[in-house]
Design a protein around this motif. Sequence first.
Motif, PDB file in Angstrom:
ATOM      1  N   GLY A 326       0.754  -1.206   0.597  1.00  0.00           N
ATOM      2  CA  GLY A 326       0.049   0.265   0.198  1.00  0.00           C
ATOM      3  C   GLY A 326       0.544   1.794  -0.434  1.00  0.00           C
ATOM      4  N   GLN A 327       1.811   1.611   0.202  1.00  0.00           N
ATOM      5  CA  GLN A 327       2.411   2.682   0.275  1.00  0.00           C
ATOM      6  C   GLN A 327       3.521   2.500  -1.120  1.00  0.00           C
ATOM      7  N   ILE A 328       3.942   3.912  -1.592  1.00  0.00           N
ATOM      8  CA  ILE A 328       4.088   4.146  -2.893  1.00  0.00           C
ATOM      9  C   ILE A 328       5.785   4.353  -2.964  1.00  0.00           C
ATOM     10  N   HIS A 329       6.379   3.932  -3.471  1.00  0.00           N
ATOM     11  CA  HIS A 329       7.844   4.644  -2.917  1.00  0.00           C
ATOM     12  C   HIS A 329       8.079   5.142  -3.959  1.00  0.00           C
ATOM     13  N   PRO A 330       9.220   5.636  -4.059  1.00  0.00           N
ATOM     14  CA  PRO A 330       9.592   6.729  -5.602  1.00  0.00           C
ATOM     15  C   PRO A 330       9.710   5.852  -6.389  1.00  0.00           C
ATOM     16  N   GLN A 331       9.803   6.639  -7.719  1.00  0.00           N
ATOM     17  CA  GLN A 331       9.540   6.229  -9.275  1.00  0.00           C
ATOM     18  C   GLN A 331      10.889   5.892  -8.963  1.00  0.00           C
ATOM     19  N   VAL A 332      11.479   4.645  -9.596  1.00  0.00           N
ATOM     20  CA  VAL A 332      12.633   4.264  -9.578  1.00  0.00           C
ATOM     21  C   VAL A 332      12.889   4.781 -11.471  1.00  0.00           C
ATOM     22  N   GLY A 340      28.848   4.650 -15.275  1.00  0.00           N
ATOM     23  CA  GLY A 340      28.855   4.741 -14.450  1.00  0.00           C
ATOM     24  C   GLY A 340      28.734   4.554 -13.630  1.00  0.00           C
ATOM     25  N   MET A 341      28.650   4.703 -11.824  1.00  0.00           N
ATOM     26  CA  MET A 341      27.496   5.068 -10.645  1.00  0.00           C
ATOM     27  C   MET A 341      26.416   5.356 -10.375  1.00  0.00           C
ATOM     28  N   ASP A 342      26.106   6.221 -11.719  1.00  0.00           N
ATOM     29  CA  ASP A 342      24.500   6.704 -11.820  1.00  0.00           C
ATOM     30  C   ASP A 342      23.757   5.064 -12.753  1.00  0.00           C
ATOM     31  N   SER A 343      24.577   4.824 -13.425  1.00  0.00           N
ATOM     32  CA  SER A 343      23.873   3.283 -14.307  1.00  0.00           C
ATOM     33  C   SER A 343      23.969   2.547 -12.994  1.00  0.00           C
ATOM     34  N   PHE A 344      25.189   2.195 -12.340  1.00  0.00           N
ATOM     35  CA  PHE A 344      25.216   0.676 -11.762  1.00  0.00           C
ATOM     36  C   PHE A 344      23.722   1.217 -10.178  1.00  0.00           C
ATOM     37  N   ASN A 345      23.450   1.858  -9.995  1.00  0.00           N
ATOM     38  CA  ASN A 345      22.526   2.746  -8.555  1.00  0.00           C
ATOM     39  C   ASN A 345      21.206   2.096  -9.635  1.00  0.00           C
ATOM     40  N   LEU A 346      21.322   3.074 -10.774  1.00  0.00           N
ATOM     41  CA  LEU A 346      19.807   2.789 -11.301  1.00  0.00           C
ATOM     42  C   LEU A 346      19.609   0.475 -11.451  1.00  0.00           C
ATOM     43  N   ILE A 347      21.508   0.137 -11.821  1.00  0.00           N
ATOM     44  CA  ILE A 347      20.913  -1.341 -11.770  1.00  0.00           C
ATOM     45  C   ILE A 347      19.771  -2.060 -10.314  1.00  0.00           C
ATOM     46  N   LEU A 348      21.253  -1.600  -9.126  1.00  0.00           N
ATOM     47  CA  LEU A 348      20.791  -1.878  -8.188  1.00  0.00           C
ATOM     48  C   LEU A 348      19.071  -1.891  -7.709  1.00  0.00           C
ATOM     49  N   ASN A 349      18.952  -0.958  -8.070  1.00  0.00           N
ATOM     50  CA  ASN A 349      17.365  -0.365  -7.682  1.00  0.00           C
ATOM     51  C   ASN A 349      16.954  -1.574  -8.108  1.00  0.00           C
ATOM     52  N   TYR A 350      16.620  -1.929  -9.825  1.00  0.00           N
ATOM     53  CA  TYR A 350      15.751  -2.766 -10.289  1.00  0.00           C
ATOM     54  C   TYR A 350      16.141  -4.294  -9.604  1.00  0.00           C
ATOM     55  N   LEU A 351      17.894  -4.334  -9.585  1.00  0.00           N
ATOM     56  CA  LEU A 351      17.699  -6.179  -8.999  1.00  0.00           C
ATOM     57  C   LEU A 351      17.588  -6.104  -7.648  1.00  0.00           C
ATOM     58  N   TYR A 352      17.387  -4.710  -7.082  1.00  0.00           N
ATOM     59  CA  TYR A 352      16.769  -5.272  -5.419  1.00  0.00           C
ATOM     60  C   TYR A 352      15.425  -5.680  -5.359  1.00  0.00           C
ATOM     61  N   LEU A 353      14.676  -4.904  -6.494  1.00  0.00           N
ATOM     62  CA  LEU A 353      13.499  -5.728  -7.093  1.00  0.00           C
ATOM     63  C   LEU A 353      13.054  -6.870  -7.485  1.00  0.00           C
ATOM     64  N   ILE A 417      31.703  -8.357 -14.619  1.00  0.00           N
ATOM     65  CA  ILE A 417      32.414  -6.763 -15.896  1.00  0.00           C
ATOM     66  C   ILE A 417      32.509  -6.364 -14.741  1.00  0.00           C
ATOM     67  N   PRO A 418      33.359  -5.323 -14.631  1.00  0.00           N
ATOM     68  CA  PRO A 418      33.414  -4.077 -13.634  1.00  0.00           C
ATOM     69  C   PRO A 418      32.574  -3.286 -13.851  1.00  0.00           C
ATOM     70  N   TYR A 419      31.973  -2.999 -13.093  1.00  0.00           N
ATOM     71  CA  TYR A 419      30.710  -1.532 -13.091  1.00  0.00           C
ATOM     72  C   TYR A 419      31.084  -1.120 -14.013  1.00  0.00           C
ATOM     73  N   GLY A 420      32.598  -0.328 -13.948  1.00  0.00           N
ATOM     74  CA  GLY A 420      32.375   0.963 -13.823  1.00  0.00           C
ATOM     75  C   GLY A 420      32.646   1.060 -15.985  1.00  0.00           C
ATOM     76  N   MET A 421      32.634  -0.165 -16.614  1.00  0.00           N
ATOM     77  CA  MET A 421      33.020   0.327 -17.983  1.00  0.00           C
ATOM     78  C   MET A 421      31.444   0.190 -18.704  1.00  0.00           C
TER      79      MET A 421
END
Length: 747
Positions: A326-332, A340-353, A417-421
């Motif tokens: 019932g709780q709406i989380h911030p939009q992913v 780099g890290m921005d893309s990696f954080n997006l991937i992590l957000n979706y993997l956690y889900l 592969i390393p996330y930095g790629m």
Amino acid sequence: MKTRFSISEHSHRKAHNIAQILLSRFRNYKGFGNPRIHTIYPLLGPDGAKDVFFEVKLTSQENMDHGYVIVSLSEDYFPVMKFAMRGKTHLEKLVAKVGHWEFNPVFFTPFYLVAENDKGDLLAETGNSPIPFRKRGKERKRKPISYRSFKRGFLRHREQFLKNKQKDCEKAWEILKKIGQATKSQEDYEEDFLYEDDLSPGNYNTITAYHHLSFPRYKQIQPNTGANDQDFWSGCTACAWMCLIGYHDNTMTPDLLRGSHLSNKPSQDDYPGRVMVQLSKHLGTYDAWCVAGPGGVVSDDDTVKGYSFITDKLGHEIKTHYVYAGQIHPQVPAFTEDGGMDSFNLILNYLYLGRPSLITIPGHALNAYEARVNQDPSVDDHYLKIYDGWDGQSLYQTSNGNWTLDPYQDYLNDPFIPYGMLDSAYSLMEVVTRNRVRFNRRSASRPATAEFDGRLVIAYRKVDNDSSNFSIGLIFSADGRSIESERFFAAVGNGAPSIAAEPSGKYLYIAWLDHLNHKIRIVKTGIDSEIVELPSPGIDANENPSIVVHKGSLYLAWQDNILYTPLDLLERSAVPWPNEVGPGVIGNGWMTLGTWRHTLSMATDGLYFYLSSGDGRVMVLDLEGRLMQCGGYDWFHTGDLAGPHLCYFNRTLYACNGYKIYEISLFKKFNPSCPNCVVIGYSCSHAKPVVWPKGVGSDAVLGSFDSIDIGPCLLSAWVDEQQKITVQYHSVDRLYEELDYSGWPQD
């Protein structure tokens, strides 16, 4: 093993140290085992540079091919370029193609290595050659390029690639040196070996998509091969998008695609291949010659068109937000191109889900479905497990000599592969098919459905604010998609309701378990008529009932009991139900099934009754209550269907075990030892999944409905992870070939 050129002791030590540090990071990785460094192979750079790239072969007592690590000693590159925990090295694959070791191995990218002779001629290649060297121009016939021209083009563009990744590479080397200094002095790190016992495994965590073994392993399609009518490869971007869509189709949202697929085939009538080619064209894939021939390239700006393919061509709706309890989380965000890290954080957000992603690296598109994450926020030392559609699925020989896909072996062989790629990342939170409807009503138990007076009726246990859930709601829908009207009535109990419609369209009958008084309760109602409670059987009950209306009579079944009474008697008599067991026929009102393990569902086709039990059995009875022999037994077992719900529709019996729909074909058999016996044969075929397995409501029920815009349909209904009632429509033609989607190109 023999190598073409020597390696200095200093370089050997540094390559060994880098690989050993990596192994320590994966020491507690499930399934990795305890590999050791076996051999370090030097690789040439495309410019002839030595002592820069190395491939480290890993072995163990259990496996001589326990994977490999590709490392670099130049700080212009990542120290670890690629890593796999199973399989042969790229160099060994080149040796198998060339037939000997007398060649120079040349490293272009972690996904493309070649064998050259001393003159610089190409002997063999492994992997996907990079093709980012020609922009899309006027339509013209492109000519093949020579290997030497390809190499010159690669070197011209390599500078820009290195410049784009300079900061990420510097960060990776800082982390590596910090790890080395934590165990040895910097001087020792440069000169001595580091052994596994010297290193801590670190604080790492592994995040994996929920159903990674259901990840489809589609391959790119060659030019003018099978479904690909283009003069170039279908392209890595189209392949990666297909894998992403296929994952959701196999695990979370069935019917995104027709049928269930884990791979594609190089044939013209291959359905996944046809979709991939249409997707390739939608993305604007164009030809750019690479070493392997005309490669399929998609511009960076066009990669995002994969989303519009899902909505415009497949006709589905994409949702990117996440709602839980019932709780709406911030939009992913759906995608990022910041790298780099921005893309990696997006991937992590979706993997956690539980969701995998499509990723791009310079010159290539892949899929990431797992991350190895350093939990120390000050240390950006992370890796992604990827699937490469160029190499595609692997085949493994079974004990009977046949070749088959082995998802677990493929999972072990897929590299990191390393996330930095990373350059960019794209993912999907939720895709809703046009054949799936979510009603905005919360249910405390599984729903029940019936077709009544041209409407779909859904009965459900209403979630009340006081948590007692002592009321039942009725949803009436004329189109099967929107709520036309609703009814609610008090219904003491907490069990799932069962619903049946009188064929004349006059009344609905709803039954449920009153768990406080251990009785079955029954009411009748109509579209506009009041809700009237009917006399209940006087028998104690502890399980939810199943209810069927047939030929003017109402049948109730629960546990090992079946009760029967005419509808007119039920309405005019105060005691319409029998109060003692009859001689074993339904005609006398009551029969028991002996050792039957609680009835879950009941269906009828006008000739037979079908009852399912909690252990996967289905019993067949005629309308006189006689047990029909099924294959020599009084019941048949539907394999892995634990507790199936039944529905007879379109001359076929269907069963649903909560996750998948099965089609059960029944036929009469002749029994020579008993000519007067009626024996029912059956076959149970596997069909589509119907429920996202991570949902709270793993209990899907079946029904049927003649929808205005879809036509006669089998339907499945369940309660999703938000306790919302969800209905999925399935075409009557074949469960494997779902409805045509609007806008779909003609074959």
